[in-house]
Design a protein around this motif. Structure first.
Motif, PDB file in Angstrom:
ATOM      1  N   ALA A 220      57.313  -0.850 -29.065  1.00  9.44           N
ATOM      2  CA  ALA A 220      58.261  -1.975 -29.084  1.00  9.44           C
ATOM      3  C   ALA A 220      59.696  -1.459 -29.152  1.00  9.44           C
ATOM      4  O   ALA A 220      60.583  -1.955 -28.448  1.00  9.44           O
ATOM      5  CB  ALA A 220      57.957  -2.892 -30.269  1.00  9.44           C
ATOM      6  N   LEU A 221      59.908  -0.460 -29.985  1.00  8.29           N
ATOM      7  CA  LEU A 221      61.239   0.135 -30.123  1.00  8.29           C
ATOM      8  C   LEU A 221      61.728   0.676 -28.776  1.00  8.29           C
ATOM      9  O   LEU A 221      62.856   0.428 -28.350  1.00  8.29           O
ATOM     10  CB  LEU A 221      61.146   1.269 -31.152  1.00  8.29           C
ATOM     11  CG  LEU A 221      62.423   1.993 -31.529  1.00  8.29           C
ATOM     12  CD1 LEU A 221      63.330   1.062 -32.309  1.00  8.29           C
ATOM     13  CD2 LEU A 221      62.074   3.220 -32.385  1.00  8.29           C
ATOM     14  N   TRP A 222      60.851   1.418 -28.108  1.00 10.15           N
ATOM     15  CA  TRP A 222      61.229   2.012 -26.817  1.00 10.15           C
ATOM     16  C   TRP A 222      61.468   0.933 -25.769  1.00 10.15           C
ATOM     17  O   TRP A 222      62.461   0.980 -25.033  1.00 10.15           O
ATOM     18  CB  TRP A 222      60.145   2.989 -26.355  1.00 10.15           C
ATOM     19  CG  TRP A 222      60.562   3.757 -25.125  1.00 10.15           C
ATOM     20  CD1 TRP A 222      61.175   4.978 -25.093  1.00 10.15           C
ATOM     21  CD2 TRP A 222      60.425   3.337 -23.755  1.00 10.15           C
ATOM     22  NE1 TRP A 222      61.431   5.327 -23.782  1.00 10.15           N
ATOM     23  CE2 TRP A 222      60.991   4.354 -22.953  1.00 10.15           C
ATOM     24  CE3 TRP A 222      59.894   2.203 -23.142  1.00 10.15           C
ATOM     25  CZ2 TRP A 222      61.021   4.269 -21.559  1.00 10.15           C
ATOM     26  CZ3 TRP A 222      59.940   2.112 -21.751  1.00 10.15           C
ATOM     27  CH2 TRP A 222      60.491   3.145 -20.976  1.00 10.15           C
ATOM     28  N   GLN A 223      60.576  -0.051 -25.695  1.00  6.48           N
ATOM     29  CA  GLN A 223      60.735  -1.111 -24.688  1.00  6.48           C
ATOM     30  C   GLN A 223      62.042  -1.864 -24.895  1.00  6.48           C
ATOM     31  O   GLN A 223      62.710  -2.235 -23.930  1.00  6.48           O
ATOM     32  CB  GLN A 223      59.550  -2.093 -24.725  1.00  6.48           C
ATOM     33  CG  GLN A 223      58.255  -1.549 -24.138  1.00  6.48           C
ATOM     34  CD  GLN A 223      58.295  -1.423 -22.621  1.00  6.48           C
ATOM     35  OE1 GLN A 223      59.350  -1.340 -22.010  1.00  6.48           O
ATOM     36  NE2 GLN A 223      57.128  -1.379 -21.996  1.00  6.48           N
ATOM     37  N   ALA A 224      62.411  -2.093 -26.158  1.00 12.90           N
ATOM     38  CA  ALA A 224      63.636  -2.849 -26.433  1.00 12.90           C
ATOM     39  C   ALA A 224      64.880  -2.022 -26.110  1.00 12.90           C
ATOM     40  O   ALA A 224      65.890  -2.554 -25.671  1.00 12.90           O
ATOM     41  CB  ALA A 224      63.657  -3.298 -27.885  1.00 12.90           C
ATOM     42  N   ALA A 225      64.817  -0.703 -26.321  1.00 10.61           N
ATOM     43  CA  ALA A 225      66.011   0.132 -26.137  1.00 10.61           C
ATOM     44  C   ALA A 225      66.124   0.699 -24.724  1.00 10.61           C
ATOM     45  O   ALA A 225      67.214   0.824 -24.187  1.00 10.61           O
ATOM     46  CB  ALA A 225      65.994   1.272 -27.152  1.00 10.61           C
ATOM     47  N   LEU A 226      64.997   1.054 -24.115  1.00 13.19           N
ATOM     48  CA  LEU A 226      65.045   1.805 -22.851  1.00 13.19           C
ATOM     49  C   LEU A 226      64.121   1.240 -21.771  1.00 13.19           C
ATOM     50  O   LEU A 226      64.094   1.752 -20.652  1.00 13.19           O
ATOM     51  CB  LEU A 226      64.629   3.268 -23.105  1.00 13.19           C
ATOM     52  CG  LEU A 226      65.500   4.075 -24.078  1.00 13.19           C
ATOM     53  CD1 LEU A 226      64.800   5.363 -24.483  1.00 13.19           C
ATOM     54  CD2 LEU A 226      66.841   4.387 -23.437  1.00 13.19           C
ATOM     55  N   GLY A 227      63.341   0.218 -22.092  1.00 12.09           N
ATOM     56  CA  GLY A 227      62.283  -0.206 -21.167  1.00 12.09           C
ATOM     57  C   GLY A 227      62.513  -1.576 -20.546  1.00 12.09           C
ATOM     58  O   GLY A 227      63.655  -2.007 -20.363  1.00 12.09           O
ATOM     59  N   ASP A 228      61.415  -2.309 -20.276  1.00 13.29           N
ATOM     60  CA  ASP A 228      61.559  -3.526 -19.496  1.00 13.29           C
ATOM     61  C   ASP A 228      61.833  -4.767 -20.340  1.00 13.29           C
ATOM     62  O   ASP A 228      61.929  -5.862 -19.804  1.00 13.29           O
ATOM     63  CB  ASP A 228      60.368  -3.716 -18.532  1.00 13.29           C
ATOM     64  CG  ASP A 228      59.029  -3.862 -19.221  1.00 13.29           C
ATOM     65  OD1 ASP A 228      58.989  -4.027 -20.466  1.00 13.29           O
ATOM     66  OD2 ASP A 228      58.005  -3.825 -18.506  1.00 13.29           O
TER      67      ASP A 228
END
Ligand code: SAH
Length: 241
Positions: free
Chosen positions: A229-237
């Motif tokens: 979730a952290l990655w999707q919110a910062a760098l993903g879709d």
């Protein structure tokens, strides 16, 4: 009733006949009570969503006919999840949630403190398919066989950065701002955490970024969901809505 969605590993084009195996035919006619002539949605992971008509369903299999494409193919960002398998139900949970949260590839890894020596790759792949069917996706992440983390790191393409959920940074300020978009992998450890040797190795690799998942120690399955979730919110879709 929500429209039935079924993953089928078969090319899709207008008028294409699509064979069903016994389990798929049983699911459609025995479980979902679908009758010949009725429509469902199918996807094969490449060609988007299609409507398809059930022609036949019997004990040994059945046949669908693909009618027309009803939605585009939607692929997740180029994000892999590397995780150390834990107990069966919790490992299943990780695969299901990683599929829902948009991982492109799921790689069970053996670490120094891995709790489980074996996985059932076929069962985990089936969980990923079920999760994709259920969450409205048109993409199914590949679940790979269990491989040692050390071996994966040896052949690692440095263009794919690794976001390392590092329990030693519990409570540290966490900074994803400024990290580049592009191919990434998330790495989550087992219940016993990473060994001193693994920690030393990971710290020395230029493409690895350690990250904290907050001030509490999370169980491995929670950590996988939180990191995705952290990655999707910062760098993903989640950014592209
Ligand atoms: N037994 C270890 C904790 C392991 S938790 C200890 O007591 O230190 C399982 C995995 O979840 C860890 O290897 C790490 O990848 C991740 N994790 C859990 N909590 C975390 C946190 N607060 N920050 C970063 N990673 C965390």
């Amino acid at each position: 009733m929500a429209r039935i969605r079924l993953f089928i590993d078969h090319p899709l084009s207008k008028g294409q006949a699509v064979p069903l195996d016994a389990a798929q035919a049983h699911y459609l006619s025995g479980v979902m009570r679908l009758r010949a002539g009725q429509d469902i949605t199918v996807f094969n992971g490449r060609d988007g969503a299609w409507s398809a008509r059930l022609d036949e369903a019997g004990k040994r299999g059945g046949i669908l006919t693909a009618l027309e494409q009803t939605g585009p193919q939607r692929d997740p960002p180029d994000l892999w999840l590397l995780f150390a398998p834990i107990k069966k139900a919790r490992t299943d949970f990780i695969v299901e949630k990683a599929t829902e949260l948009g991982a492109a590839r799921i790689l069970p890894v053996q670490t120094d403190h891995t709790n489980s020596e074996r996985i059932r790759q076929d069962r985990l792949q089936a969980h990923a398919i079920e999760a994709a069917e259920q969450c409205g996706g048109t993409f199914v992440p590949e679940v790979t066989e269990l491989a040692p983390l050390s071996r994966l790191l040896e052949g690692w393409d440095p263009a794919r950065r690794i976001l390392w959920a590092d329990e030693a940074r519990v409570g540290a300020a966490q900074a994803l701002a400024g990290l580049p978009r592009g191919p990434w992998a998330i790495l989550v450890g087992p219940e016993g955490g990473f060994s001193a040797a693994e920690r030393k190795r990971l710290s020395s690799l230029p493409f690895v970024t350690p990250v904290s998942l907050g001030p509490r120690i999370l169980r491995a399955d929670t950590a996988a969901v939180a990191a995705l979730a952290l990655w999707q919110a910062a760098l993903g879709d989640w950014m592209d809505a």
